[in-house]
Design a protein around this motif. Structure first.
Motif, mmCIF file in Angstrom:
data_model
loop_
_atom_site.group_PDB
_atom_site.id
_atom_site.type_symbol
_atom_site.label_atom_id
_atom_site.label_comp_id
_atom_site.label_asym_id
_atom_site.label_seq_id
_atom_site.Cartn_x
_atom_site.Cartn_y
_atom_site.Cartn_z
ATOM 1 N N PRO A 44 -98.087 -62.498 66.818
ATOM 2 C CA PRO A 44 -98.542 -61.107 66.947
ATOM 3 C C PRO A 44 -98.767 -60.461 65.582
ATOM 4 N N VAL A 45 -99.801 -59.629 65.522
ATOM 5 C CA VAL A 45 -100.151 -58.911 64.303
ATOM 6 C C VAL A 45 -100.479 -57.475 64.699
ATOM 7 N N ALA A 46 -99.879 -56.529 63.979
ATOM 8 C CA ALA A 46 -100.176 -55.118 64.233
ATOM 9 C C ALA A 46 -101.353 -54.713 63.342
ATOM 10 N N ILE A 47 -102.361 -54.099 63.957
ATOM 11 C CA ILE A 47 -103.517 -53.579 63.223
ATOM 12 C C ILE A 47 -103.377 -52.056 63.240
ATOM 13 N N PHE A 76 -111.234 -44.404 55.677
ATOM 14 C CA PHE A 76 -110.454 -45.189 56.624
ATOM 15 C C PHE A 76 -109.740 -46.303 55.882
ATOM 16 N N LEU A 77 -108.485 -46.510 56.249
ATOM 17 C CA LEU A 77 -107.670 -47.557 55.667
ATOM 18 C C LEU A 77 -107.161 -48.411 56.815
ATOM 19 N N CYS A 78 -107.419 -49.708 56.748
ATOM 20 C CA CYS A 78 -107.002 -50.610 57.826
ATOM 21 C C CYS A 78 -105.934 -51.562 57.285
ATOM 22 N N LEU A 79 -104.809 -51.636 57.973
ATOM 23 C CA LEU A 79 -103.694 -52.486 57.562
ATOM 24 C C LEU A 79 -103.427 -53.533 58.638
ATOM 25 N N TRP A 118 -103.453 -47.696 66.384
ATOM 26 C CA TRP A 118 -102.879 -49.010 66.162
ATOM 27 C C TRP A 118 -102.993 -49.845 67.429
ATOM 28 N N ARG A 119 -102.901 -51.138 67.223
ATOM 29 C CA ARG A 119 -102.892 -52.082 68.341
ATOM 30 C C ARG A 119 -102.191 -53.353 67.877
ATOM 31 N N VAL A 120 -101.816 -54.188 68.826
ATOM 32 C CA VAL A 120 -101.204 -55.478 68.510
ATOM 33 C C VAL A 120 -102.147 -56.559 69.009
ATOM 34 N N ASP A 121 -102.492 -57.484 68.114
ATOM 35 C CA ASP A 121 -103.363 -58.614 68.436
ATOM 36 C C ASP A 121 -102.599 -59.912 68.216
ATOM 37 N N LEU A 122 -103.168 -61.000 68.701
ATOM 38 C CA LEU A 122 -102.647 -62.326 68.401
ATOM 39 C C LEU A 122 -103.614 -62.999 67.443
ATOM 40 N N LYS A 123 -103.070 -63.654 66.419
ATOM 41 C CA LYS A 123 -103.927 -64.341 65.462
ATOM 42 C C LYS A 123 -104.585 -65.525 66.158
ATOM 43 N N SER A 124 -105.893 -65.595 66.043
ATOM 44 C CA SER A 124 -106.604 -66.725 66.650
ATOM 45 C C SER A 124 -107.137 -67.677 65.584
ATOM 46 N N GLN A 125 -107.110 -67.241 64.322
ATOM 47 C CA GLN A 125 -107.523 -68.094 63.218
ATOM 48 C C GLN A 125 -106.542 -67.922 62.068
ATOM 49 N N SER A 126 -106.223 -69.022 61.410
ATOM 50 C CA SER A 126 -105.337 -68.973 60.258
ATOM 51 C C SER A 126 -105.454 -70.266 59.479
ATOM 52 N N ARG A 127 -105.133 -70.192 58.211
ATOM 53 C CA ARG A 127 -105.102 -71.420 57.392
ATOM 54 C C ARG A 127 -103.967 -72.335 57.836
ATOM 55 N N TYR A 128 -102.926 -71.692 58.337
ATOM 56 C CA TYR A 128 -101.716 -72.447 58.676
ATOM 57 C C TYR A 128 -101.534 -72.469 60.185
ATOM 58 N N LEU A 129 -101.284 -73.645 60.726
ATOM 59 C CA LEU A 129 -101.165 -73.826 62.170
ATOM 60 C C LEU A 129 -100.017 -73.024 62.773
#
Length: 186
Positions: free
Chosen positions: A138-141, A155-158, A121-132
């Protein structure tokens, strides 16, 4: 003569392990008889096979440690039509060499479904989205590797936001508490 008998029994136990626990298709009961006990009448071999196989199944199914094994084999030597001390020694040597592998085989045979092989697992920041308002949140992958020992992994990615992570942690805590109430704690 006793040494030959010990070697034959050791070979028989190895063959029974191949047939029953290691899923070796190249070994048969008849082959064991022909190779290890060629002079023994078929009926006597069948009795020997059942007796030694039963003892091995008892040892393996109980996953005996060496103290339990010693007590069990001592009891077997004292039974009428039990085993000899030499045969008990062969069982002890065999179990020392095969305990771990037989245990792993029994565990793998008892699995019906895929099991978790790996989790990352890792934590990323959303850099693209429909909503500003979702940008830079933060998003956990979470990546799960699932499979059986004899198959390729799946493999299952959440992708989980903060709310989903909190819900997951709450469920895991509930599971942990349920297991705690069911297990024996001293």
């Amino acid at each position: 003569m006793a040494e030959q008998s010990s070697k034959s029994l050791s070979g028989l136990l190895g063959g029974l392990a191949q047939i029953g626990y290691y899923q070796s298709s190249g070994i048969t009961e008849q082959m064991l008889k022909d190779e290890l006990y060629p002079e023994l009448p078929q009926q006597d071999f069948k009795i020997q096979l059942e007796k030694m196989g039963g003892i091995l199944r008892s040892i393996a199914s109980a996953d005996m440690d060496f103290n339990q094994l010693e007590a069990f084999l001592t009891a077997q030597t004292k039974k009428q039509k039990g085993i000899t001390l030499e045969q008990a020694e062969v069982f002890t040597k065999f179990w020392k060499a095969h305990k771990v592998k037989i245990r792993e085989s029994l565990i793998n045979q008892s699995k019906w479904e895929n099991c978790l092989r790996n989790l990352s697992w890792r934590v990323d920041l959303k850099s693209q989205s429909r909503y500003l308002d979702q940008l830079n949140t933060p998003v956990a992958i979470v990546e799960l590797e699932l499979g059986k020992s004899d198959q390729e992994s799946e493999f299952l990615c959440l992708e989980l936001d903060e709310t989903k992570v909190n819900q997951l942690l709450k469920k895991l805590t509930e599971i942990e508490e349920s297991i705690g109430t069911l297990s024996y704690t001293n």
